[in-house]
Scaffold this motif. Sequence first.
Motif, PDB file in Angstrom:
ATOM      1  N   ARG A 109       0.839  -1.197   0.000  1.00 35.88           N
ATOM      2  CA  ARG A 109       0.000   0.000   0.000  1.00 35.88           C
ATOM      3  C   ARG A 109       0.875   1.248   0.000  1.00 35.88           C
ATOM      4  NH1 ARG A 109      -3.380  -3.143   3.737  1.00 35.88           N
ATOM      5  NH2 ARG A 109      -5.375  -3.589   2.713  1.00 35.88           N
ATOM      6  N   LEU A 110       0.285   2.318  -0.490  1.00 35.64           N
ATOM      7  CA  LEU A 110       0.966   3.607  -0.532  1.00 35.64           C
ATOM      8  C   LEU A 110      -0.054   4.698  -0.286  1.00 35.64           C
ATOM      9  CD1 LEU A 110       3.476   5.411  -1.311  1.00 35.64           C
ATOM     10  CD2 LEU A 110       2.553   5.378  -3.638  1.00 35.64           C
ATOM     11  N   ARG A 111       0.343   5.691   0.507  1.00 33.32           N
ATOM     12  CA  ARG A 111      -0.470   6.901   0.698  1.00 33.32           C
ATOM     13  C   ARG A 111       0.336   8.080   0.212  1.00 33.32           C
ATOM     14  NH1 ARG A 111      -1.837  11.567   3.288  1.00 33.32           N
ATOM     15  NH2 ARG A 111      -3.871  11.730   4.323  1.00 33.32           N
ATOM     16  N   THR A 112      -0.230   8.858  -0.684  1.00 32.11           N
ATOM     17  CA  THR A 112       0.480  10.036  -1.177  1.00 32.11           C
ATOM     18  C   THR A 112       0.349  11.181  -0.179  1.00 32.11           C
ATOM     19  OG1 THR A 112      -1.416  10.992  -2.324  1.00 32.11           O
ATOM     20  CG2 THR A 112      -0.100   9.356  -3.532  1.00 32.11           C
ATOM     21  N   PRO A 113       1.197  12.199  -0.268  1.00 34.92           N
ATOM     22  CA  PRO A 113       0.969  13.418   0.508  1.00 34.92           C
ATOM     23  C   PRO A 113      -0.358  14.068   0.128  1.00 34.92           C
ATOM     24  CG  PRO A 113       3.216  13.364  -0.344  1.00 34.92           C
ATOM     25  CD  PRO A 113       2.475  12.243  -1.011  1.00 34.92           C
ATOM     26  N   THR A 114      -0.870  14.867   1.029  1.00 38.16           N
ATOM     27  CA  THR A 114      -2.122  15.582   0.796  1.00 38.16           C
ATOM     28  C   THR A 114      -1.832  16.910   0.094  1.00 38.16           C
ATOM     29  OG1 THR A 114      -3.097  14.599   2.778  1.00 38.16           O
ATOM     30  CG2 THR A 114      -4.158  16.584   1.906  1.00 38.16           C
ATOM     31  N   VAL A 115      -2.617  17.205  -0.931  1.00 37.42           N
ATOM     32  CA  VAL A 115      -2.536  18.497  -1.615  1.00 37.42           C
ATOM     33  C   VAL A 115      -3.649  19.385  -1.056  1.00 37.42           C
ATOM     34  CG1 VAL A 115      -2.666  19.706  -3.822  1.00 37.42           C
ATOM     35  CG2 VAL A 115      -1.575  17.454  -3.694  1.00 37.42           C
ATOM     36  N   ARG A 116      -3.297  20.556  -0.598  1.00 34.57           N
ATOM     37  CA  ARG A 116      -4.260  21.423   0.094  1.00 34.57           C
ATOM     38  C   ARG A 116      -5.068  22.279  -0.892  1.00 34.57           C
ATOM     39  NH1 ARG A 116      -4.690  18.801   4.681  1.00 34.57           N
ATOM     40  NH2 ARG A 116      -2.617  18.206   5.429  1.00 34.57           N
ATOM     41  N   ARG A 117      -6.363  22.324  -0.616  1.00 37.38           N
ATOM     42  CA  ARG A 117      -7.306  23.215  -1.305  1.00 37.38           C
ATOM     43  C   ARG A 117      -7.160  23.149  -2.824  1.00 37.38           C
ATOM     44  NH1 ARG A 117      -8.850  28.663   2.026  1.00 37.38           N
ATOM     45  NH2 ARG A 117      -9.387  27.628   3.990  1.00 37.38           N
ATOM     46  N   SER A 118      -7.473  22.005  -3.362  1.00 40.89           N
ATOM     47  CA  SER A 118      -7.362  21.844  -4.811  1.00 40.89           C
ATOM     48  C   SER A 118      -8.347  20.784  -5.291  1.00 40.89           C
ATOM     49  CB  SER A 118      -5.935  21.451  -5.212  1.00 40.89           C
ATOM     50  OG  SER A 118      -5.841  21.233  -6.604  1.00 40.89           O
ATOM     51  N   THR A 119      -8.990  21.054  -6.408  1.00 43.62           N
ATOM     52  CA  THR A 119      -9.775  20.031  -7.096  1.00 43.62           C
ATOM     53  C   THR A 119      -9.046  19.546  -8.348  1.00 43.62           C
ATOM     54  OG1 THR A 119     -11.004  21.758  -8.278  1.00 43.62           O
ATOM     55  CG2 THR A 119     -11.986  20.895  -6.236  1.00 43.62           C
ATOM     56  N   ASP A 120      -7.859  20.094  -8.577  1.00 48.56           N
ATOM     57  CA  ASP A 120      -6.995  19.656  -9.682  1.00 48.56           C
ATOM     58  C   ASP A 120      -5.591  19.414  -9.133  1.00 48.56           C
ATOM     59  OD1 ASP A 120      -8.908  20.048 -11.976  1.00 48.56           O
ATOM     60  OD2 ASP A 120      -8.827  22.114 -11.249  1.00 48.56           O
ATOM     61  N   PRO A 121      -5.457  18.478  -8.214  1.00 51.30           N
ATOM     62  CA  PRO A 121      -4.170  18.294  -7.522  1.00 51.30           C
ATOM     63  C   PRO A 121      -3.109  17.672  -8.414  1.00 51.30           C
ATOM     64  CG  PRO A 121      -5.687  16.553  -6.916  1.00 51.30           C
ATOM     65  CD  PRO A 121      -6.474  17.511  -7.765  1.00 51.30           C
ATOM     66  N   VAL A 122      -1.847  18.010  -8.113  1.00 46.57           N
ATOM     67  CA  VAL A 122      -0.691  17.428  -8.789  1.00 46.57           C
ATOM     68  C   VAL A 122       0.181  16.762  -7.722  1.00 46.57           C
ATOM     69  CG1 VAL A 122       1.368  17.870 -10.166  1.00 46.57           C
ATOM     70  CG2 VAL A 122      -0.736  19.156 -10.618  1.00 46.57           C
ATOM     71  N   TRP A 123       0.427  15.470  -7.872  1.00 50.49           N
ATOM     72  CA  TRP A 123       1.269  14.729  -6.931  1.00 50.49           C
ATOM     73  C   TRP A 123       2.633  14.389  -7.534  1.00 50.49           C
ATOM     74  CZ3 TRP A 123      -3.991  13.123  -7.341  1.00 50.49           C
ATOM     75  CH2 TRP A 123      -4.772  13.389  -6.213  1.00 50.49           C
ATOM     76  N   ASN A 124       2.630  13.782  -8.709  1.00 50.20           N
ATOM     77  CA  ASN A 124       3.855  13.258  -9.332  1.00 50.20           C
ATOM     78  C   ASN A 124       4.604  12.334  -8.368  1.00 50.20           C
ATOM     79  OD1 ASN A 124       3.649  14.429 -11.915  1.00 50.20           O
ATOM     80  ND2 ASN A 124       4.414  16.388 -11.145  1.00 50.20           N
ATOM     81  N   THR A 125       3.849  11.531  -7.647  1.00 45.04           N
ATOM     82  CA  THR A 125       4.421  10.587  -6.686  1.00 45.04           C
ATOM     83  C   THR A 125       4.864   9.318  -7.399  1.00 45.04           C
ATOM     84  OG1 THR A 125       3.073  11.425  -4.864  1.00 45.04           O
ATOM     85  CG2 THR A 125       3.934   9.196  -4.643  1.00 45.04           C
ATOM     86  N   GLU A 126       6.117   8.920  -7.168  1.00 44.00           N
ATOM     87  CA  GLU A 126       6.648   7.687  -7.759  1.00 44.00           C
ATOM     88  C   GLU A 126       6.611   6.560  -6.732  1.00 44.00           C
ATOM     89  OE1 GLU A 126      10.530   8.415  -9.278  1.00 44.00           O
ATOM     90  OE2 GLU A 126       9.841   9.769 -10.857  1.00 44.00           O
ATOM     91  N   TRP A 127       6.464   5.342  -7.268  1.00 48.88           N
ATOM     92  CA  TRP A 127       6.425   4.150  -6.413  1.00 48.88           C
ATOM     93  C   TRP A 127       7.039   3.012  -7.214  1.00 48.88           C
ATOM     94  CZ3 TRP A 127       1.687   0.712  -5.036  1.00 48.88           C
ATOM     95  CH2 TRP A 127       1.910   0.031  -3.833  1.00 48.88           C
ATOM     96  N   ILE A 128       8.219   2.541  -6.800  1.00 45.53           N
ATOM     97  CA  ILE A 128       8.925   1.491  -7.532  1.00 45.53           C
ATOM     98  C   ILE A 128       8.764   0.182  -6.771  1.00 45.53           C
ATOM     99  CG2 ILE A 128      11.129   0.746  -8.481  1.00 45.53           C
ATOM    100  CD1 ILE A 128      11.997   3.662  -8.530  1.00 45.53           C
ATOM    101  N   VAL A 129       8.186  -0.801  -7.442  1.00 46.29           N
ATOM    102  CA  VAL A 129       7.882  -2.093  -6.827  1.00 46.29           C
ATOM    103  C   VAL A 129       8.580  -3.195  -7.614  1.00 46.29           C
ATOM    104  CG1 VAL A 129       6.065  -3.701  -6.165  1.00 46.29           C
ATOM    105  CG2 VAL A 129       5.659  -1.239  -6.000  1.00 46.29           C
ATOM    106  N   ALA A 130       9.252  -4.083  -6.900  1.00 38.17           N
ATOM    107  CA  ALA A 130       9.981  -5.181  -7.531  1.00 38.17           C
ATOM    108  C   ALA A 130       9.180  -6.474  -7.496  1.00 38.17           C
ATOM    109  CB  ALA A 130      11.325  -5.384  -6.841  1.00 38.17           C
TER     110      ALA A 130
END
Length: 531
Positions: A109-130
């Motif tokens: 499982r992964l939880r991204t950071p929270t983006v404040r006050r946005s309905t068009d959030p940008v995360w660009n969160t990477e997750w590398i799984v082997a």
Amino acid sequence: MENEKEEQPSQRKDHRTDAFATKFVDKTTSWQQKASRHGTTKQEKPQPAGGLDETPIPDAPPGYTLKFIFHRANSLPMADINSLSSDPYLSIQLNTSLPSRHKQDPNLRLRTPTVRRSTDPVWNTEWIVANVPATGFKLKVRIYDEDPADHDDRLGNVHVHVDSILDDWSGIKEQQYKIKKRMGSKRAYFIRGCAAMFNRNIEMSGSLVISVENLGPTSVGNNGGRLWIVGPCAWSQHLSPMIGRLAGTKEPGQGKDGAKSERYNFQANQFQLAGPVPAPLYHRYVEFKPFIAGMFTAKSLRGRILNRALHHQHSRIYNYDRTTVYGSFPAPSREMTLKFLDLVHYDRGGRIFTYVLTLNGLWRFTETGKEFGIDLLSKHTMHADVDIYIAFSGEFFVRRLKHPHKPPLDSGQETHPATEIGGGPPHEDPPSDPAYYALYIDNDSGTYRPNAKLLPLLKEFMQKNLPGLKVVTLDCGADAEKMGQLKQEQRERKKAEGKGTTVVMQDDGSSLSSSDEEELEERMREYAGEG
């Protein structure tokens, strides 16, 4: 094996089951302490079921290493009517056809950071799984609005199914997936619908943009029977002045007049370590009493009450709100080691920490100790979020070395806390070279009873993830006397460095309200009555 149990958002309001949890869980403390020192007697007695589980990882061919990128979302519903916006984050679960050692083993499982006050959030969160198998994967993404005061509203779901992966699989490149509204908050979509009536530019259907890159076959030898997280090594810091007041934990600061001061602030930390976690590190909860099995499996009435209450306590300790701090490192590095030392305040204050290392390499730890209030948080069950199986658990502390090029246990070595050493706390800033520090980590956990023979594997894993930091392992059975002496020195240093300081309350948005004060006093009276 795919786990069909869906992860739910944290419930952060007080629940009536909290009082039951404290009462019943505290009853297990004495049993757990006795079991954690089972190696100190000459004659071995039969131990309750649990502890080390030597079930091997199921055989499977090696898989592929994939990089998931969660780019952005658009046109999310509005969970906050005042700002006509949301505080969105993603909760992600990866399912594959790989069999698990036990059906209770958690999915990745992964939880991204929270983006404040946005309905068009940008995360660009990477997750590398082997080791994702050639049979593909199912990615379940849930979008939530963070609301610490109430509960997190679900804003929608996205499912990504890939049936097979080959060497030449090209992956997925910034593909838009329509967000399913069926499980979303009706209130949030109603607010967005009302806003759309007055603004034609507001769309009712949102989407999530995801990429998946194939990094090639995973090099794991002959067995590809489990997934693991390669990186990034993300960390989060969760702060609570209210729990700090209850637990008596403080952080150093400086008053307006420049005088030394401290603030009540409890700090919970989560650090994703680079996998794989050594396969032998696999421990099950210990059944000291019959009701404990029900507490982990939630099958009996008492067990369901305890299980729910402990989940609730976990969500309060590792609470996500506007004060939560996030960060990450691409891979283990000197900078990552320094961040860990910063999270534990280097060698300041003689702190001792309780920790749990999950099967997926998530390291959770908070300050703990012998003080009454802090002992409430010393339950590894709560830190593990009532996981049936974990990798390892216990306590640790950090000491500064006078001679960074000598081993920590060398006869000529001096350490702080224990003796006064110049060039660092309590009078000077700590050195920024990891070579000056040693991590002392043990297996003092009756909840899971980690096997002392595996401490060398734990040491190797920690050294790989914290480059430059010296690691010393302690067996709570064989090293009980030495471990007790070292921890007592930590406590004495904590008392000594706490003298002459002024305690102040936080003055930011996370400070205690009047209702929090009343609740705190009530809880302290309850705990005192139960003691």
